[in-house]
Design a protein around this motif. Structure first.
Motif, PDB file in Angstrom:
ATOM      1  N   GLY B 141       0.855  -1.183   0.000  1.00 57.28           N
ATOM      2  CA  GLY B 141       0.000   0.000   0.000  1.00 57.28           C
ATOM      3  C   GLY B 141       0.889   1.229   0.000  1.00 57.28           C
ATOM      4  O   GLY B 141       2.076   1.160   0.348  1.00 57.28           O
ATOM      5  N   LEU B 142       0.331   2.351  -0.401  1.00 54.42           N
ATOM      6  CA  LEU B 142       1.122   3.570  -0.417  1.00 54.42           C
ATOM      7  C   LEU B 142       0.234   4.790  -0.290  1.00 54.42           C
ATOM      8  O   LEU B 142      -0.983   4.726  -0.548  1.00 54.42           O
ATOM      9  CB  LEU B 142       1.965   3.683  -1.697  1.00 54.42           C
ATOM     10  CG  LEU B 142       1.233   3.887  -3.017  1.00 54.42           C
ATOM     11  CD1 LEU B 142       2.129   4.640  -3.991  1.00 54.42           C
ATOM     12  CD2 LEU B 142       0.879   2.551  -3.623  1.00 54.42           C
ATOM     13  N   GLN B 143       0.857   5.861   0.101  1.00 52.48           N
ATOM     14  CA  GLN B 143       0.148   7.130   0.276  1.00 52.48           C
ATOM     15  C   GLN B 143       1.203   8.219   0.330  1.00 52.48           C
ATOM     16  O   GLN B 143       2.109   8.156   1.165  1.00 52.48           O
ATOM     17  CB  GLN B 143      -0.658   7.075   1.573  1.00 52.48           C
ATOM     18  CG  GLN B 143      -1.693   8.160   1.702  1.00 52.48           C
ATOM     19  CD  GLN B 143      -2.774   7.789   2.721  1.00 52.48           C
ATOM     20  OE1 GLN B 143      -3.070   6.621   2.957  1.00 52.48           O
ATOM     21  NE2 GLN B 143      -3.375   8.781   3.322  1.00 52.48           N
ATOM     22  N   GLU B 146       5.005   7.586   1.280  1.00 52.77           N
ATOM     23  CA  GLU B 146       5.144   6.484   2.228  1.00 52.77           C
ATOM     24  C   GLU B 146       4.514   5.228   1.636  1.00 52.77           C
ATOM     25  O   GLU B 146       3.533   5.306   0.895  1.00 52.77           O
ATOM     26  CB  GLU B 146       4.419   6.809   3.538  1.00 52.77           C
ATOM     27  CG  GLU B 146       4.600   8.224   4.062  1.00 52.77           C
ATOM     28  CD  GLU B 146       6.034   8.567   4.332  1.00 52.77           C
ATOM     29  OE1 GLU B 146       6.714   7.775   5.006  1.00 52.77           O
ATOM     30  OE2 GLU B 146       6.499   9.628   3.861  1.00 52.77           O
ATOM     31  N   GLN B 148       4.234   0.527   2.165  1.00 54.30           N
ATOM     32  CA  GLN B 148       4.586  -0.662   2.923  1.00 54.30           C
ATOM     33  C   GLN B 148       4.389  -1.906   2.076  1.00 54.30           C
ATOM     34  O   GLN B 148       3.573  -1.914   1.145  1.00 54.30           O
ATOM     35  CB  GLN B 148       3.785  -0.780   4.234  1.00 54.30           C
ATOM     36  CG  GLN B 148       2.321  -1.133   4.098  1.00 54.30           C
ATOM     37  CD  GLN B 148       1.410   0.065   3.875  1.00 54.30           C
ATOM     38  OE1 GLN B 148       1.818   1.222   3.998  1.00 54.30           O
ATOM     39  NE2 GLN B 148       0.156  -0.196   3.514  1.00 54.30           N
ATOM     40  N   CYS B 206       6.566  -6.318   8.153  1.00 57.51           N
ATOM     41  CA  CYS B 206       6.129  -5.253   7.255  1.00 57.51           C
ATOM     42  C   CYS B 206       7.286  -4.282   7.003  1.00 57.51           C
ATOM     43  O   CYS B 206       7.841  -3.693   7.934  1.00 57.51           O
ATOM     44  CB  CYS B 206       4.953  -4.510   7.900  1.00 57.51           C
ATOM     45  SG  CYS B 206       4.179  -3.303   6.836  1.00 57.51           S
ATOM     46  N   VAL B 208       8.409  -0.851   5.912  1.00 56.11           N
ATOM     47  CA  VAL B 208       7.807   0.482   5.851  1.00 56.11           C
ATOM     48  C   VAL B 208       8.824   1.434   5.212  1.00 56.11           C
ATOM     49  O   VAL B 208       9.932   1.595   5.717  1.00 56.11           O
ATOM     50  CB  VAL B 208       7.411   0.987   7.256  1.00 56.11           C
ATOM     51  CG1 VAL B 208       6.712   2.341   7.155  1.00 56.11           C
ATOM     52  CG2 VAL B 208       6.496  -0.025   7.950  1.00 56.11           C
ATOM     53  N   SER B 210       9.818   5.189   3.599  1.00 57.62           N
ATOM     54  CA  SER B 210       9.537   6.619   3.468  1.00 57.62           C
ATOM     55  C   SER B 210      10.480   7.196   2.432  1.00 57.62           C
ATOM     56  O   SER B 210      11.691   7.302   2.679  1.00 57.62           O
ATOM     57  CB  SER B 210       9.757   7.345   4.804  1.00 57.62           C
ATOM     58  OG  SER B 210       8.819   6.939   5.760  1.00 57.62           O
ATOM     59  N   SER B 212      10.309  10.179   1.614  1.00 57.27           N
ATOM     60  CA  SER B 212      10.522  11.554   2.073  1.00 57.27           C
ATOM     61  C   SER B 212      11.953  11.771   2.528  1.00 57.27           C
ATOM     62  O   SER B 212      12.545  12.821   2.283  1.00 57.27           O
ATOM     63  CB  SER B 212       9.596  11.866   3.240  1.00 57.27           C
ATOM     64  OG  SER B 212       8.297  11.440   2.977  1.00 57.27           O
ATOM     65  N   ASP B 213      12.506  10.777   3.223  1.00 56.68           N
ATOM     66  CA  ASP B 213      13.901  10.899   3.672  1.00 56.68           C
ATOM     67  C   ASP B 213      14.681   9.614   3.397  1.00 56.68           C
ATOM     68  O   ASP B 213      15.685   9.350   4.059  1.00 56.68           O
ATOM     69  CB  ASP B 213      13.965  11.273   5.163  1.00 56.68           C
ATOM     70  CG  ASP B 213      13.277  10.240   6.053  1.00 56.68           C
ATOM     71  OD1 ASP B 213      12.614   9.321   5.508  1.00 56.68           O
ATOM     72  OD2 ASP B 213      13.416  10.340   7.280  1.00 56.68           O
ATOM     73  N   HIS B 215      14.099   6.479   4.030  1.00 58.25           N
ATOM     74  CA  HIS B 215      14.226   5.693   5.252  1.00 58.25           C
ATOM     75  C   HIS B 215      13.418   4.411   5.112  1.00 58.25           C
ATOM     76  O   HIS B 215      12.324   4.414   4.556  1.00 58.25           O
ATOM     77  CB  HIS B 215      13.684   6.518   6.431  1.00 58.25           C
ATOM     78  CG  HIS B 215      13.805   5.845   7.757  1.00 58.25           C
ATOM     79  ND1 HIS B 215      12.882   4.925   8.212  1.00 58.25           N
ATOM     80  CD2 HIS B 215      14.746   5.955   8.730  1.00 58.25           C
ATOM     81  CE1 HIS B 215      13.256   4.501   9.411  1.00 58.25           C
ATOM     82  NE2 HIS B 215      14.384   5.111   9.754  1.00 58.25           N
ATOM     83  N   PHE B 218      11.229  -1.765   9.725  1.00 57.08           N
ATOM     84  CA  PHE B 218      10.470  -3.007   9.717  1.00 57.08           C
ATOM     85  C   PHE B 218       9.548  -3.059  10.925  1.00 57.08           C
ATOM     86  O   PHE B 218       9.921  -2.646  12.018  1.00 57.08           O
ATOM     87  CB  PHE B 218      11.420  -4.217   9.749  1.00 57.08           C
ATOM     88  CG  PHE B 218      12.286  -4.320   8.531  1.00 57.08           C
ATOM     89  CD1 PHE B 218      11.831  -4.966   7.391  1.00 57.08           C
ATOM     90  CD2 PHE B 218      13.547  -3.744   8.509  1.00 57.08           C
ATOM     91  CE1 PHE B 218      12.618  -5.048   6.255  1.00 57.08           C
ATOM     92  CE2 PHE B 218      14.338  -3.819   7.375  1.00 57.08           C
ATOM     93  CZ  PHE B 218      13.871  -4.471   6.245  1.00 57.08           C
ATOM     94  N   LEU B 219       8.372  -3.579  10.684  1.00 63.51           N
ATOM     95  CA  LEU B 219       7.389  -3.743  11.747  1.00 63.51           C
ATOM     96  C   LEU B 219       6.985  -5.218  11.781  1.00 63.51           C
ATOM     97  O   LEU B 219       6.326  -5.706  10.858  1.00 63.51           O
ATOM     98  CB  LEU B 219       6.167  -2.848  11.453  1.00 63.51           C
ATOM     99  CG  LEU B 219       4.929  -2.989  12.326  1.00 63.51           C
ATOM    100  CD1 LEU B 219       5.260  -2.764  13.793  1.00 63.51           C
ATOM    101  CD2 LEU B 219       3.866  -1.986  11.888  1.00 63.51           C
TER     102      LEU B 219
END
Lengths: 93, 221
Positions: B141-143, B146, B148, B206, B208, B210, B212-213, B215, B218-219
C-alpha cells in the motif's frame, strides 16, 4: 521499560523512530500515549486521537504485534518489556 | 527468444528462473501498483498470471499506471493490461478474471501466490477471505511518499484484516505519485521473486518505506 516505535508519517513528524519509557504498573496504552507526548517536544496526540480522545481510523496501534482493536482499545494494558508500535499505513495502491 | 532472460540469469541463476517459470500468481488490481507489478512479473517470465480489476482507465491514472496511455481513457484496464502484457512476453499465460473482488470472488485453484495491489481496505479484506489456507499473500500500500510491503501466509500468519483492524479509507482521492508507486511496486516484486524462490524476506514483517527521507524500517507482526 516499554519500547514505543513510530512509523511512517509519525516518525517523520517526531523525528525519531523509538522511545523507551519506564514501565508503570497497570498502565494503559492510552496513558502511555500521554506520557510519550510529555517526553517529546512535538505534540502528536492530535494526529492519533479525535477531540473526544478516541482513536483515529488512520493509525494502527500494536502491542507486541497485535492490534489494540482486538484487545481493549486504548484501555489495553502495557507491561514491562512490551513493544508498542504506532503505524499509519498507506491506504492506496 | 533464447536469450531474453540472460541478464537476470546472471543474477539469480537457472534454478530460480525455473521456479519463476512454473509459478502461478494472481495480481489483484492493475492500477498504480499492479500495472507495474504485473509487467515486471511478465518480463521475468512467471509461468501463469491471473489478473483481476474491474476499473476503467481515467486521466488521473496516467501519472503512474505504466501500462496505459491517453488513447486508453475509458477502456477496461483488465483487457488492456492482458493485451499489453501478452505483447511484452508471449510465453507467459495471462488469464483475465472478470468481475469484482467482493464476497463472491473465488481464487483459481492453481494460484500459489497472490499479489495484493488493490487500493482500498474492503477489497483487500475480501481478497484475503477468498484465499485458501497455506496460500501466500503479498500486500502493498502507499500514500504520498510512504508505503509498505508485507507477506502473510493464510492460516499461519495474522490476517491482514486483523493487522489493519480499524483502518479506514481516507475521504477523497489518495495522494499518489508515479515515483512512489513504482518504487513500492519494485520492492513488492523483489519480495515476490524471493517468495517464489522459497526465501521470503517479509513474511510476517512489514517493510515500511519513506521516500521523504529515504528511510526504511520493519514492523514485525
Amino acid at each position: 521499560m516499554v519500547q514505543i516505535q513510530f512509523y511512517s508519517l509519525l516518525r517523520l513528524l517526531l523525528k525519531q523512530e523509538k522511545l523507551e519509557l519506564p514501565a508503570v504498573e497497570n498502565e494503559t496504552v492510552g496513558q502511555l500515549l500521554d506520557r510519550a507526548q510529555q517526553s517529546i517536544d512535538t505534540p502528536f496526540l492530535d494526529k492519533m486521537l479525535d477531540c473526544d480522545g478516541q482513536l483515529h481510523a488512520g493509525t494502527i496501534i500494536l502491542i507486541n504485534r497485535y492490534n489494540i482493536r482486538h484487545l481493549d482499545m486504548l484501555d489495553s494494558k502495557v507491561s514491562d518489556g512490551d513493544v508498542v508500535a504506532f503505524f499509519p499505513p498507506g491506504a492506496g495502491g | 527468444m533464447e536469450n531474453r532472460y540472460s541478464r537476470q540469469l546472471l543474477h539469480w541463476g537457472q534454478e530460480k528462473q525455473q521456479k519463476i517459470e512454473t509459478a502461478v500468481m494472481l495480481v489483484a488490481g492493475v492500477g498504480g501498483l499492479g500495472a507495474t507489478v504485473a509487467q515486471l512479473l511478465v518480463r521475468a517470465g512467471v509461468g501463469k498470471i491471473y489478473l483481476v480489476d474491474d476499473g476503467f482507465v481515467d486521466a488521473p491514472d496516467l501519472n503512474r499506471q505504466l501500462l496505459y496511455s491517453e488513447e486508453d481513457i475509458g477502456s477496461s484496464k483488465l483487457m488492456l493490461a492482458c493485451d499489453r502484457l501478452r505483447r511484452i512476453n508471449s510465453s507467459v499465460e495471462i488469464n483475465p478474471l472478470s468481475g469484482s473482488i467482493d464476497s463472491d470472488f473465488s481464487l483459481p485453484a492453481d494460484v500459489q501466490i497472490v499479489a495484493d495491489c488493490l487500493d482500498n481496505y474492503l477489497s483487500r479484506f475480501q481478497l484475503e477471505a477468498a484465499i485458501p489456507d497455506e496460500t501466500y499473500l503479498v500486500h502493498a500500500g502507499l500514500q504520498g511518499e510512504e508505503g509498505q510491503v508485507l507477506t502473510l501466509q493464510k492460516g499461519r500468519s495474522q490476517l491482514l484484516r486483523q493487522f489493519y483492524a480499524g483502518a479506514e479509507q481516507p475521504d477523497g482521492p489518495i495522494p499518489v505519485t508515479g515515483d512512489t508507486a513504482t518504487v513500492i511496486a519494485g520492492l513488492m516484486c523483489n519480495e515476490l521473486f524471493a517468495l517464489i524462490d522459497g526465501q521470503p524476506k517479509l513474511l510476517n514483517r512489514c517493510l515500511v518505506v519513506s521516500l521523504s527521507d529515504f528511510h526504511i524500517s520493519f514492523l514485525d507482526i
